[in-house]
Design a protein around this motif. Sequence first.
Motif, PDB file in Angstrom:
ATOM      1  N   ALA A 160     -15.551  -4.554  -3.763  1.00  0.00           N
ATOM      2  CA  ALA A 160     -14.240  -4.893  -4.326  1.00  0.00           C
ATOM      3  C   ALA A 160     -13.326  -3.671  -4.360  1.00  0.00           C
ATOM      4  CB  ALA A 160     -14.398  -5.469  -5.728  1.00  0.00           C
ATOM      5  N   LEU A 161     -13.878  -2.530  -4.735  1.00  0.00           N
ATOM      6  CA  LEU A 161     -13.067  -1.307  -4.763  1.00  0.00           C
ATOM      7  C   LEU A 161     -12.508  -0.995  -3.383  1.00  0.00           C
ATOM      8  CD1 LEU A 161     -15.211   1.052  -7.037  1.00  0.00           C
ATOM      9  CD2 LEU A 161     -13.048  -0.055  -7.627  1.00  0.00           C
ATOM     10  N   LYS A 162     -13.350  -1.127  -2.377  1.00  0.00           N
ATOM     11  CA  LYS A 162     -12.925  -0.817  -1.008  1.00  0.00           C
ATOM     12  C   LYS A 162     -11.991  -1.882  -0.449  1.00  0.00           C
ATOM     13  CE  LYS A 162     -16.935   1.920   0.430  1.00  0.00           C
ATOM     14  NZ  LYS A 162     -18.078   1.954   1.353  1.00  0.00           N
ATOM     15  N   GLY A 163     -12.341  -3.142  -0.629  1.00  0.00           N
ATOM     16  CA  GLY A 163     -11.573  -4.232  -0.030  1.00  0.00           C
ATOM     17  C   GLY A 163     -10.292  -4.565  -0.759  1.00  0.00           C
ATOM     18  N   LYS A 164     -10.414  -4.934  -2.001  1.00  0.00           N
ATOM     19  CA  LYS A 164      -9.259  -5.402  -2.773  1.00  0.00           C
ATOM     20  C   LYS A 164      -8.351  -4.268  -3.248  1.00  0.00           C
ATOM     21  CE  LYS A 164      -7.980  -8.353  -6.621  1.00  0.00           C
ATOM     22  NZ  LYS A 164      -8.431  -9.233  -7.675  1.00  0.00           N
ATOM     23  N   PHE A 203      -9.300   0.923 -14.704  1.00  0.00           N
ATOM     24  CA  PHE A 203      -8.477   0.519 -15.836  1.00  0.00           C
ATOM     25  C   PHE A 203      -7.844  -0.840 -15.575  1.00  0.00           C
ATOM     26  CE2 PHE A 203      -4.585   0.213 -18.308  1.00  0.00           C
ATOM     27  CZ  PHE A 203      -5.077   0.436 -19.584  1.00  0.00           C
ATOM     28  N   GLU A 204      -7.380  -1.029 -14.337  1.00  0.00           N
ATOM     29  CA  GLU A 204      -6.794  -2.323 -13.966  1.00  0.00           C
ATOM     30  C   GLU A 204      -7.818  -3.450 -14.102  1.00  0.00           C
ATOM     31  OE1 GLU A 204      -4.884  -4.312  -9.985  1.00  0.00           O
ATOM     32  OE2 GLU A 204      -4.488  -2.192 -10.340  1.00  0.00           O
ATOM     33  N   ILE A 205      -9.067  -3.149 -13.749  1.00  0.00           N
ATOM     34  CA  ILE A 205     -10.128  -4.158 -13.787  1.00  0.00           C
ATOM     35  C   ILE A 205     -10.654  -4.379 -15.208  1.00  0.00           C
ATOM     36  CG2 ILE A 205     -12.486  -4.693 -13.026  1.00  0.00           C
ATOM     37  CD1 ILE A 205     -11.857  -3.027 -10.482  1.00  0.00           C
ATOM     38  N   THR A 206     -10.901  -3.280 -15.943  1.00  0.00           N
ATOM     39  CA  THR A 206     -11.615  -3.383 -17.216  1.00  0.00           C
ATOM     40  C   THR A 206     -10.796  -3.014 -18.444  1.00  0.00           C
ATOM     41  OG1 THR A 206     -12.434  -1.102 -17.182  1.00  0.00           O
ATOM     42  CG2 THR A 206     -13.784  -2.763 -16.068  1.00  0.00           C
ATOM     43  N   GLU A 233      -7.527   8.044  -8.998  1.00  0.00           N
ATOM     44  CA  GLU A 233      -7.262   6.732  -8.380  1.00  0.00           C
ATOM     45  C   GLU A 233      -8.358   5.735  -8.751  1.00  0.00           C
ATOM     46  OE1 GLU A 233      -4.968   7.660  -4.249  1.00  0.00           O
ATOM     47  OE2 GLU A 233      -7.030   8.422  -4.408  1.00  0.00           O
ATOM     48  N   ILE A 234      -9.592   6.202  -8.758  1.00  0.00           N
ATOM     49  CA  ILE A 234     -10.708   5.334  -9.128  1.00  0.00           C
ATOM     50  C   ILE A 234     -10.591   4.926 -10.596  1.00  0.00           C
ATOM     51  CG2 ILE A 234     -13.221   5.213  -9.402  1.00  0.00           C
ATOM     52  CD1 ILE A 234     -13.370   7.054  -6.880  1.00  0.00           C
TER      53      ILE A 234
END
Length: 84
Positions: free
Chosen positions: A40-44, A65-68, A59-60
């Motif tokens: 998901a990190l790589k693709g989305k 933060f956006e996800i969790t 960036e990671i």
Amino acid sequence: MGSKTLGDTKSADYCTVLKKALLEAMDIFGEDSVTAIVMALKGKYSIKLGSPPCSSIEEIEATFFEITGTGVDIIASRMRSFMW
């Protein structure tokens, strides 16, 4: 000036250490979950891991933060502990 990062995203050593730290930080989730998260990190989210130029730790963190939301603190602090 570009954005300030804690490492050189064009350095093979930094990119290798960053990927290893991310994987170690996430090992608490189990192998299948880690594989899904990395995909998901790589693709989305277009996070680049492993070889230069790679994404920065900032960036990671922003992506997590956006996800969790504030749950990012757990992963980010674990990642940083494995890097330095």
